[in-house]
Write a protein that holds these residues in place. Structure first.
Motif: not given
Length: 176
Positions: A1-4, A8-9, A33-34
């Motif tokens: 969830d944090l990456l979304r 971040i794909d 870097d995303a």
């Protein structure tokens, strides 16, 4: 969830994520870097001798139950490797004690083996609480017996000793 949340794909990891979850692994994703740069699939390892100890308990006509806070998939994987048929997974610490009480209410004598803070209430609730010496202080204080070597074969030996002593006490009480 944090990456979304940071856009971040995760698409490149979809198959690997599904595979890791299906195998009962906990997954950690790594980004820089995303960009998604890695996936770590973590799983509990089973103590050497644990499967033999479970088999020895089954040979004594004892039932084994796995109580774990891990995901249902992880619980099922561990139970299958050990030969345990009854699994309660995704269980909170107080729910472990509830399962112990349910077994007791059904007339079962319950020995609980644990090592962590999440096991303490169930260890104290069980008819016999066995803590591994490598465990947390609260688990050690909640247990009736502390297993110094933390060896699965010691669990079998202690349970066998408790059964023998209980039978001997029962015989002596009848003779009195």
């Amino acid at each position: 969830d944090l990456l979304r949340e940071h856009d971040i794909d995760l698409t490149p990891a979809t198959a690997a994520l599904a595979d890791a979850h299906e195998q009962g692994h906990t997954v950690a994703l790594v980004a820089r870097d995303a960009n998604l740069i890695g996936l770590l699939a973590l799983a509990d390892t089973i103590k050497p001798g644990a499967a033999d100890a479970i088999s020895a308990l089954h040979a004594q006509k004892l039932t084994t139950v796995l109580l774990t806070g891990d995901s249902p998939a992880a619980g099922a994987r561990i139970a299958a490797e050990l030969g345990i048929e009854r699994v309660h997974a995704g269980v909170a610490p107080t729910q472990k004690a509830d399962v112990v009480r349910e077994l007791q209410a059904a007339g079962e004598k319950v020995a609980m083996v644990g090592d962590g803070i999440n096991d303490a209430v169930a260890l104290a609730t069980a008819d016999l609480g066995l803590a591994l010496v490598s465990g947390t202080d609260i688990a050690l204080k909640a247990a009736d017996i502390i297993l110094v070597r933390s060896s699965p074969s010691d669990v079998v030996a202690i349970i066998g000793l408790v059964i023998f002593i209980s039978r001997d006490i029962s015989v002596h009480q009848r003779q009195s």
